[in-house]
Design an enzyme around this catalytic site. Structure first.
Site, mmCIF file in Angstrom:
data_model
loop_
_atom_site.group_PDB
_atom_site.id
_atom_site.type_symbol
_atom_site.label_atom_id
_atom_site.label_comp_id
_atom_site.label_asym_id
_atom_site.label_seq_id
_atom_site.Cartn_x
_atom_site.Cartn_y
_atom_site.Cartn_z
ATOM 1 N N TYR A 1 61.429 119.471 41.604
ATOM 2 C CA TYR A 1 60.462 120.603 41.401
ATOM 3 C C TYR A 1 60.865 121.969 41.739
ATOM 4 O O TYR A 1 60.446 122.600 40.866
ATOM 5 C CB TYR A 1 59.206 119.985 42.655
ATOM 6 C CG TYR A 1 57.851 120.885 42.547
ATOM 7 C CD1 TYR A 1 57.128 120.666 41.436
ATOM 8 C CD2 TYR A 1 57.555 121.775 43.361
ATOM 9 C CE1 TYR A 1 55.727 121.344 41.407
ATOM 10 C CE2 TYR A 1 56.324 122.730 43.223
ATOM 11 C CZ TYR A 1 55.453 122.212 42.149
ATOM 12 O OH TYR A 1 54.315 123.006 42.258
ATOM 13 N N SER B 1 55.436 128.211 40.990
ATOM 14 C CA SER B 1 55.170 128.058 42.368
ATOM 15 C C SER B 1 55.866 128.854 43.354
ATOM 16 O O SER B 1 56.915 129.581 43.150
ATOM 17 C CB SER B 1 55.615 126.514 42.848
ATOM 18 O OG SER B 1 55.418 126.213 44.182
HETATM 19 N N1 LIG Z 1 48.678 122.295 44.726
HETATM 20 C C1 LIG Z 1 49.541 122.980 45.066
HETATM 21 O O1 LIG Z 1 49.836 123.152 46.111
HETATM 22 C C2 LIG Z 1 50.529 123.945 44.370
HETATM 23 C C3 LIG Z 1 51.360 125.029 44.820
HETATM 24 C C4 LIG Z 1 52.128 125.692 43.703
HETATM 25 C C5 LIG Z 1 52.134 125.218 42.558
HETATM 26 N N2 LIG Z 1 51.271 124.426 42.081
HETATM 27 C C6 LIG Z 1 51.350 124.361 40.189
HETATM 28 O O2 LIG Z 1 49.900 124.519 40.048
HETATM 29 C C7 LIG Z 1 49.647 123.840 38.855
HETATM 30 C C8 LIG Z 1 48.326 123.153 39.185
HETATM 31 O O3 LIG Z 1 48.666 122.077 39.940
HETATM 32 P P1 LIG Z 1 47.238 121.647 40.813
HETATM 33 O O4 LIG Z 1 47.354 122.071 42.234
HETATM 34 O O5 LIG Z 1 45.842 121.983 40.178
HETATM 35 O O6 LIG Z 1 47.312 120.178 40.628
HETATM 36 P P2 LIG Z 1 46.466 118.777 40.131
HETATM 37 O O7 LIG Z 1 47.257 117.692 40.193
HETATM 38 O O8 LIG Z 1 45.311 119.062 40.725
HETATM 39 O O9 LIG Z 1 46.048 119.341 38.732
HETATM 40 C C9 LIG Z 1 46.965 119.339 37.523
HETATM 41 C C10 LIG Z 1 46.343 118.990 36.146
HETATM 42 O O10 LIG Z 1 47.713 118.775 35.194
HETATM 43 C C11 LIG Z 1 47.418 117.671 34.736
HETATM 44 N N3 LIG Z 1 48.664 117.263 33.801
HETATM 45 C C12 LIG Z 1 49.836 116.986 34.632
HETATM 46 N N4 LIG Z 1 50.723 116.188 33.625
HETATM 47 C C13 LIG Z 1 50.112 116.932 32.525
HETATM 48 C C14 LIG Z 1 50.652 116.515 31.050
HETATM 49 N N5 LIG Z 1 51.882 116.076 30.821
HETATM 50 N N6 LIG Z 1 49.878 117.115 30.066
HETATM 51 C C15 LIG Z 1 48.754 117.399 30.197
HETATM 52 N N7 LIG Z 1 48.224 117.561 31.634
HETATM 53 C C16 LIG Z 1 48.884 117.354 32.274
HETATM 54 C C17 LIG Z 1 46.955 116.513 35.299
HETATM 55 O O11 LIG Z 1 46.091 115.425 34.572
HETATM 56 C C18 LIG Z 1 45.771 117.544 36.325
HETATM 57 O O12 LIG Z 1 44.591 117.436 35.926
HETATM 58 C C19 LIG Z 1 50.810 122.949 38.529
HETATM 59 O O13 LIG Z 1 51.893 123.251 37.755
HETATM 60 C C20 LIG Z 1 51.494 122.898 39.858
HETATM 61 O O14 LIG Z 1 52.718 122.618 39.975
HETATM 62 C C21 LIG Z 1 50.436 123.624 42.882
#
Ligand SMILES: NC(=O)c1ccc[n+]([C@@H]2O[C@H](COP(=O)([O-])OP(=O)(O)OC[C@H]3O[C@@H](n4cnc5c(N)ncnc54)[C@H](O)[C@@H]3O)[C@@H](O)[C@H]2O)c1
Length: 271
Positions: A168, A155
Site C-alpha cells: 500500500y 494517502s
Molecule cells: N479510508 C482511509 O482511511 C484512507 C486513508 C487514506 C487514503 N485512502 C484512499 O482513499 C481512496 C478511497 O478510499 P475509501 O476510504 O473511500 O475506501 P472504500 O473502500 O470505502 O471506497 C473505495 C471504493 O473504490 C472502489 N474500487 C476498489 N477497487 C476498484 C476497482 N478496481 N475499480 C473500480 N472501483 C474500485 C470500491 O468498490 C469502493 O467503492 C482509496 O484510494 C484509499 O486508498 C483511504
C-alpha cells in the site's frame, strides 16, 4: 449564486461509497455534473465489505438530489478499455470533462513477510495501474477542453510510511510521483495535477477486520505503533473533510496549484 465548480463535469472513480461518494456529492453541491465509476464487486483480498451496485445507485440519487446530473457505470479501473468505453460515452452525453478524481483503491495490511505476491499484485494493479488508466482515459477530454484539474488520491502513506503496509505504501508513493510526472507534461494544456493524502478516514475501508489485522501486525513490532498518531487530537477524519480538499483542487480557486500534495490528515504525516 453560482457554485465553486458551476457547470463543470467531473469523473470520479470508486464513487459507490466512502470518499468517492463524498466527493461526488460535494462537487455536485457546488454545481458540477458527475460521471461515477465503481467496480461494485468483491475486492481482491480485502478485509472489509465490498461495494454493491445499490451503493452506486445511492450515490447517483444523492447527486441528483442536488439538482445536478449523474451518470453511473460499473467498471474496473484495471480494465482500461471498459473504462474508456463508459467514460467516452458519458462525456459525450454531458458535453465534456473538466475534472478527474482518481480515487478507487484498496488496502490490505499485513506484516512484510505475510504479504503474498497476489496481495502485492492486486494492490499495485488497482492503486497504481488503475490510477494511471483513469488519467489516460480522462486526460484527452481535458486536453480537448483546453484545461482542467486532475486529482489523484494517495494517502498519508504516500508522504510518510504507514507500517505493516509495504504494498500500500509503495502504491501511494507511486501515485504521488505519478501526479508530479503528469503535471509536468500536461501543464502545456493548462491541466493541473495534484495528489491528496488523507489520514485515517471513517469509510468502509477502515471497517471489517481491518482494525484487528493492524492491531495484530503492530504486536509484531509495537515500537512503530505511534506512527499512526496525528498531531490533532482526533482518531479519524470524515470523508467529507477529504472532499473539501478535493473541491478546492477541482475549483479555479487553486488555478495555479499543480504538482503538489495536500494532506487533510490531521497531521499524521508530520508526527
Ligand atoms: N479510508 C482511509 O482511511 C484512507 C486513508 C487514506 C487514503 N485512502 C484512499 O482513499 C481512496 C478511497 O478510499 P475509501 O476510504 O473511500 O475506501 P472504500 O473502500 O470505502 O471506497 C473505495 C471504493 O473504490 C472502489 N474500487 C476498489 N477497487 C476498484 C476497482 N478496481 N475499480 C473500480 N472501483 C474500485 C470500491 O468498490 C469502493 O467503492 C482509496 O484510494 C484509499 O486508498 C483511504
Amino acid at each position: 449564486m453560482s457554485g465553486r465548480v458551476e457547470n463543470k463535469v467531473a469523473l470520479i472513480t470508486g464513487a459507490a461509497r466512502g470518499q468517492g461518494r463524498a466527493d461526488a456529492v460535494r462537487l455536485a453541491g457546488e454545481g458540477a455534473d458527475v460521471i461515477l465509476v465503481d467496480v461494485c464487486a468483491p475486492l481482491p483480498g480485502v478485509l472489509y465489505e465490498s461495494a454493491t451496485p445499490e451503493d452506486l445507485q445511492e450515490t447517483e440519487r444523492l447527486v441528483e438530489k442536488t439538482g445536478r446530473r449523474a451518470i453511473g457505470g460499473i467498471a474496473d479501473v484495471r480494465d482500461a478499455e471498459r473504462l474508456r468505453g463508459f467514460v467516452d460515452d458519458a462525456v459525450a452525453q454531458l458535453g465534456g470533462l473538466d475534472i478527474v478524481v482518481a480515487n478507487a483503491g484498496i488496502c490490505i495490511p499485513a506484516p512484510w513477510d505475510e504479504v503474498t505476491p497476489q496481495i502485492f499484485d492486486d494492490t499495485m494493479s488497482t492503486n497504481v495501474t488503475g490510477v494511471w488508466n483513469t488519467v489516460i482515459v480522462g486526460a484527452p477530454h481535458l486536453v480537448r477542453r483546453g484545461g482542467g484539474s486532475i486529482i489523484l488520491v494517495s494517502s498519508s502513506a504516500g508522504l510518510k510510511v504507514k507500517p505493516f503496509m509495504v504494498p500500500y505504501s509503495a502504491s501511494k508513493f507511486a501515485v504521488r510521483g505519478m501526479a508530479k510526472a503528469f503535471a509536468a507534461e500536461l501543464g502545456q494544456h493548462h491541466i493541473r495535477v495534484n495528489s491528496v493524502h488523507p489520514g485515517t478516514v471513517n469509510t468502509p475501508m477502515g471497517g471489517g477486520d481491518m482494525a484487528d489485522a493492524i492491531g495484530a501486525a503492530i504486536s509484531r513490532y509495537d515500537r512503530l505503533a505511534p506512527m499512526f498518531t496525528s498531531l490533532l487530537p482526533v482518531t479519524w477524519t470524515e470523508a467529507e473533510d477529504v472532499a473539501q480538499a478535493v473541491l478546492f483542487l477541482a475549483s479555479d480557486e487553486s488555478r495555479y496549484i499543480t504538482a503538489h500534495e495536500i494532506a487533510p490528515d490531521a497531521g499524521v504525516s508530520e508526527f
